[in-house]
Design an enzyme around this catalytic site. Structure first.
Site, short mmCIF file in Angstrom:
data_model
loop_
_atom_site.label_atom_id
_atom_site.label_comp_id
_atom_site.label_asym_id
_atom_site.label_seq_id
_atom_site.Cartn_x
_atom_site.Cartn_y
_atom_site.Cartn_z
N ASN A 1 -2.43 24.37 48.32
CA ASN A 1 -2.31 25.10 47.06
C ASN A 1 -1.16 26.08 47.13
O ASN A 1 -0.53 26.27 48.17
CB ASN A 1 -3.62 25.82 46.73
CG ASN A 1 -4.49 25.03 45.78
OD1 ASN A 1 -4.01 24.49 44.78
ND2 ASN A 1 -5.78 24.94 46.08
N ASP B 1 -5.39 29.81 45.01
CA ASP B 1 -5.24 28.51 44.35
C ASP B 1 -3.79 28.36 43.92
O ASP B 1 -2.89 28.79 44.64
CB ASP B 1 -6.23 28.38 43.20
CG ASP B 1 -6.67 26.94 42.99
OD1 ASP B 1 -5.84 26.13 42.53
OD2 ASP B 1 -7.84 26.62 43.28
N GLU C 1 -6.03 21.60 36.26
CA GLU C 1 -5.04 21.84 37.32
C GLU C 1 -3.66 21.38 36.86
O GLU C 1 -3.49 20.76 35.82
CB GLU C 1 -5.41 21.08 38.60
CG GLU C 1 -6.13 21.91 39.65
CD GLU C 1 -5.21 22.90 40.37
OE1 GLU C 1 -4.04 23.03 39.95
OE2 GLU C 1 -5.66 23.51 41.34
#
Length: 293
Positions: free
Chosen positions: A148, A199, A18
């Site tokens: 997100n 995301d 991430e």
């Protein structure tokens, strides 16, 4: 589904890759494995990869200057010395709540950071989105499960964000001077009922929104009006975050994860958790530096 040229930047199978970003001054890409408490860096010219163990779970990184970075972690915003790797707590972030951690974040063109928090088990309504600018931290939105897709229009007048569990990409007008919201968020993309979930995201030089679709092995591209204009295949089922990289910002780095996948699922998805570079035929923008104050 569109196929583009793909290079595997890192063979490492990140548990939860991430928070990727790119520093054009040094030509270095940075990203995290949140759950395994690791910061990765890659020299894009040589391909050399280095990893740095962290004492906390961290999820987002912003460049302060040539010597320092700001890292969003489970209990606060830390200043990191790039050479020594030393972390110094700058501003607590839900430090009194052991049930949450930081998640997605990105820097606005004015130098303000938007950063999200979430429950460690993605509990409903446990998270929030915060605004950090010149040393001051303010909560913008509460009762979020999985924050997100935080990103900003090139002119700094619009912010985008999503709650992955809710399945809606929101937009909200913001003050270009300080990135504070003006008015209420409105739905831009309704992803409910479609495969996968929203995301991480980034905006290119033309204002298009590039969103990693977790669970569907792709990156979707949306106009500022919410129309999906491209869908690019990613060779891992759970892509998590994109960022434009390279001298001309014409390639897209995408992280991925194997979180929640059992051994059989990982075997069926051999590139799970790896980090990729896609030749996307678009031009991005440099990530702004964050202002501490």
């Amino acid at each position: 589904m569109e196929d583009v040229g793909i290079t595997i930047l890192s063979e490492q199978h990140c548990h939860l890759g991430e928070g990727c970003t790119f520093d054009p001054v040094t030509g270095t890409a940075w990203w995290f494995d949140i759950l395994d408490r690791t910061l990765f860096q890659a020299d894009l010219q040589t391909g050399a990869i280095a990893s740095h163990a962290l004492p906390v779970m961290a999820s987002a990184l912003a460049v302060i200057d040539d010597r320092r970075q700001l890292i969003a972690a489970e209990d606060g915003l830390y200043v990191r010395d790039i050479i020594q790797g030393r972390l110094t707590l700058h501003t607590p972030l839900e430090a009194g709540n052991a049930a949450t951690r930081s998640n997605d974040g990105r820097v606005h063109p004015c130098g303000a950071l938007w950063i999200g928090t979430m429950g460690r088990q993605a509990e409903q309504d446990a998270g929030a989105i915060y605004h950090f600018h010149r040393g001051e931290l303010k909560r913008l939105y509460a009762a979020i499960a999985i924050p997100n897709a935080i990103c900003f229009a090139p002119d700094g007048a619009t912010a985008y964000f999503a709650d992955s569990r809710e399945g809606i990409l929101h937009r909200v007008a913001v003050d270009p001077v300080n990135a504070m919201p003006i008015g209420s968020p409105e739905a831009l993309v309704d992803h409910r009922g479609r495969p996968g979930s929203l995301d991480g995201a980034v905006v290119d030089a033309e204002g298009l929104i590039w969103n990693a679709r977790w669970g569907s092995g792709c990156v979707d591209v949306y106009t500022p009006q919410g129309e999906r204009v491209r869908t690019l295949r990613v060779p891992a089922r759970q892509p998590s975050c994109p960022v434009f990289v390279g001298k001309d910002f014409d390639r897209l780095l995408v992280t991925s994860a194997w979180e929640g996948m059992d051994e059989e699922e990982r075997a069926a998805d051999p590139h799970h958790g790896r980090t990729f570079i896609l030749d996307v035929g678009a031009v991005g923008r440099p990530e702004p530096r964050v202002l501490l104050g």
